[in-house]
Write an enzyme that holds these catalytic residues in place. Structure first.
Site, short mmCIF file in Angstrom:
data_model
loop_
_atom_site.label_atom_id
_atom_site.label_comp_id
_atom_site.label_asym_id
_atom_site.label_seq_id
_atom_site.Cartn_x
_atom_site.Cartn_y
_atom_site.Cartn_z
N PHE A 1 -4.73 7.54 6.90
CA PHE A 1 -5.31 6.25 7.35
C PHE A 1 -3.95 5.36 6.80
CE2 PHE A 1 -6.69 6.91 3.04
CZ PHE A 1 -6.33 5.86 2.32
N TYR B 1 0.89 -1.07 0.17
CA TYR B 1 0.27 -0.04 -0.05
C TYR B 1 0.88 1.27 0.10
CZ TYR B 1 -4.59 -2.13 0.64
OH TYR B 1 -5.78 -3.28 0.30
N GLU C 1 0.56 -5.90 -8.76
CA GLU C 1 -0.20 -6.43 -7.46
C GLU C 1 -0.04 -8.02 -7.55
OE1 GLU C 1 -3.05 -2.46 -6.35
OE2 GLU C 1 -3.79 -4.63 -6.96
P1 ATP Z 1 -8.70 -1.05 -2.22
O1 ATP Z 1 -7.38 -0.33 -2.98
O2 ATP Z 1 -8.59 -2.04 -0.99
O3 ATP Z 1 -9.33 -2.21 -3.35
P2 ATP Z 1 -10.27 1.16 -2.80
O4 ATP Z 1 -9.47 1.14 -4.09
O5 ATP Z 1 -11.55 1.17 -2.97
O6 ATP Z 1 -9.68 -0.09 -2.15
P3 ATP Z 1 -8.29 3.14 -1.84
O7 ATP Z 1 -8.62 4.59 -2.12
O8 ATP Z 1 -7.27 2.47 -2.82
O9 ATP Z 1 -9.93 2.30 -1.97
O10 ATP Z 1 -7.95 2.91 -0.47
C1 ATP Z 1 -7.27 1.64 0.09
C2 ATP Z 1 -7.71 1.02 1.37
O11 ATP Z 1 -7.72 2.19 2.34
C3 ATP Z 1 -9.16 1.13 1.18
O12 ATP Z 1 -9.84 -0.17 0.72
C4 ATP Z 1 -9.64 1.25 2.84
O13 ATP Z 1 -9.48 0.01 3.46
C5 ATP Z 1 -8.67 2.18 3.12
N1 ATP Z 1 -9.05 3.65 3.20
C6 ATP Z 1 -9.37 4.39 2.11
N2 ATP Z 1 -9.95 5.58 2.32
C7 ATP Z 1 -10.07 5.53 3.73
C8 ATP Z 1 -10.44 6.42 4.83
N3 ATP Z 1 -10.91 7.57 4.67
N4 ATP Z 1 -10.32 5.94 6.15
C9 ATP Z 1 -10.03 4.71 6.32
N5 ATP Z 1 -9.47 3.95 5.56
C10 ATP Z 1 -9.50 4.21 4.43
#
Ligand code: ATP
Ligand code: MG
Length: 139
Positions: free
Chosen positions: A59, A51, A128
């Site tokens: 976060f 990540y 990934e």
């Molecule tokens: P993922 O990458 O896990 O598929 P996503 O693409 O929908 O999710 P991203 O913006 O890539 O969302 O964020 C990665 C992960 O970080 C999210 O799945 C979530 O678990 C966490 N996350 C994102 N935004 C927030 C937030 N505002 N508060 C807490 N955790 C968050």
């Protein structure tokens, strides 16, 4: 539309809550073919690396500790229009906003513990998938 690949993780919350089977069933019933799959656990270092794109976000620390808190299922999936169709299948990042019938709406409880990961582009799906699997693991 080309047949292409995406990458997913069934996250620690969904594994702990007993949803591996139901989520895999939804994925297969939606027409995805499993190319590679592994039941494993990320170290905090590996979760941080995975990540890294989010490391400036507020976060990030919570995300890394959550993603290394328990076992996950990592998989490469294949389908026409895989990346976009899988994002539609899992629903919005925040399960409160996820459409009816999506995986996050059915199995996730919060934005941080949101049941599944789905790649956001073909390029990231490749990166990934290669984070977990070598060419010998892909069928
Ligand atoms: P993922 O990458 O896990 O598929 P996503 O693409 O929908 O999710 P991203 O913006 O890539 O969302 O964020 C990665 C992960 O970080 C999210 O799945 C979530 O678990 C966490 N996350 C994102 N935004 C927030 C937030 N505002 N508060 C807490 N955790 C968050
Ligand atoms: Mg993302």
């Amino acid at each position: 539309m080309a047949t292409n690949r995406t990458f997913t993780m069934i996250k620690p919350d969904a594994v702990a809550n007993g949803h591996i089977g139901a989520i895999l069933n939804d994925i297969i019933a939606s027409g995805f073919r499993i190319v590679a799959m592994k039941y494993t656990k990320l170290s905090p270092e590996k979760a941080g690396e995975f990540y890294a794109v989010h490391k400036e976000r507020g976060f990030y620390g919570d995300l890394v500790s959550f993603m290394s808190s328990g076992p996950i299922v990592a998989a490469i999936l294949e389908k026409t229009n895989a990346v976009e169709d899988f994002r539609a299948l899992i629903g919005a990042t925040n399960p409160a906003d996820a459409a009816e019938g999506t995986i996050r709406q059915k199995y996730a409880k919060s934005i941080d513990a949101n049941a599944v990961h789905g790649s956001d582009s073909d390029e990231n799906a490749e990166i990934e998938g290669n984070f977990y699997f070598t060419a010998f693991d892909k069928f």
